[in-house]
Motif scaffolding. Structure first.
Motif, PDB file in Angstrom:
ATOM      1  N   TYR A   4       0.819  -1.202   0.000  1.00 19.30           N
ATOM      2  CA  TYR A   4       0.000   0.000   0.000  1.00 19.30           C
ATOM      3  C   TYR A   4       0.857   1.258   0.000  1.00 19.30           C
ATOM      4  O   TYR A   4       1.989   1.272   0.509  1.00 19.30           O
ATOM      5  N   SER A  40      -1.252   1.375   7.408  1.00 18.79           N
ATOM      6  CA  SER A  40      -2.110   0.332   6.846  1.00 18.79           C
ATOM      7  C   SER A  40      -1.874  -0.964   7.604  1.00 18.79           C
ATOM      8  O   SER A  40      -0.850  -1.135   8.265  1.00 18.79           O
ATOM      9  N   LYS A  90      -8.577  -0.316  -2.911  1.00 15.63           N
ATOM     10  CA  LYS A  90      -7.226   0.215  -3.079  1.00 15.63           C
ATOM     11  C   LYS A  90      -7.061   0.759  -4.499  1.00 15.63           C
ATOM     12  O   LYS A  90      -7.865   0.474  -5.392  1.00 15.63           O
ATOM     13  N   GLU A 118      -1.752   0.035  -6.460  1.00 14.88           N
ATOM     14  CA  GLU A 118      -1.616  -0.897  -5.337  1.00 14.88           C
ATOM     15  C   GLU A 118      -2.078  -2.297  -5.736  1.00 14.88           C
ATOM     16  O   GLU A 118      -1.436  -3.297  -5.404  1.00 14.88           O
TER      17      GLU A 118
END
Length: 204
Positions: A88, A93, A171, A175
């Motif tokens: 990410y 995260s 996402k 990503e």
């Protein structure tokens, strides 16, 4: 099944295609407040718009005695993979797990009689190894009937389908590209998930 908006999987044709591809599933039936579970290979077919799942138990499996009286859940799931937060952009995260699952609900009926059981057995052969059917048909009837006496065949008409694709759709494309590239290097369940994640990129 809990399905957040981002992970909805509503295309019926795609749901059925997934079930056929990953057809070794878990059948769950609640009896007196306790779940019974059996892992079975299923044959999946549509008959006049009705989705029908066919399989069989070993004759000694107590689960077979309850499926006609109770609604059962058949869970189709695979592939799946751990997703590291290192993919990410945002440092704050956490790890997660991506997967696909389809849940089919319905009541089953027992297929009585040698003819119905034979048809169910041959349907499974056609599903998993069509080339073996010719060999099966040449086996002595006494042997085949003996095998059929050792099983309880059934069909389950699906009354409800629930499905989920948790494929990092929340996402960014970049990503997801990184996640898919990493999964392609992994084991079979991980690598099998990568094409599904790439499909979300194409439809974004």
């Amino acid at each position: 099944m809990f399905v957040p908006h981002a992970f909805r999987f509503e295309n019926r044709a795609e749901q059925i295609a997934f079930m056929k591809r990953y057809s070794f599933a878990t059948l769950v039936t609640a009896v007196d407040g306790l779940p019974l579970a059996t892992q079975l290979p299923f044959a999946i077919a549509e008959r006049e718009g009705v989705l029908v799942l066919s399989a069989h138990f070993a004759a000694g499996n107590e689960h077979a005695a309850h499926i006609a009286a109770h609604t059962s859940l058949v869970m189709f799931t695979e592939p799946h993979a751990y997703i590291s937060p290192t993919h990410y952009d945002k440092r704050e995260s956490v790890p997660t797990w991506d997967y696909i699952a389809v849940h089919a609900y319905g009541k089953a009926k027992i297929l009585d009689g040698p003819e119905a059981k034979m048809q169910a057995m041959e349907q499974l052969i056609l599903c998993y190894e069509p080339a073996y059917l010719a060999t099966w048909q040449t086996l002595p009837d006494r042997y085949k009937q003996g095998m059929l006496q050792g099983i309880v065949a059934f069909e389950l008409e699906v009354t409800e389908l629930q499905a989920k694709q948790k494929l990092s759709q929340n996402k960014s494309i970049t990503e997801r590209e990184r996640i898919a590239a990493q999964l392609e290097k992994g084991n079979a369940p991980e690598a099998g998930l990568a094409p599904y994640i790439r499909a979300t990129i194409r439809t974004t």
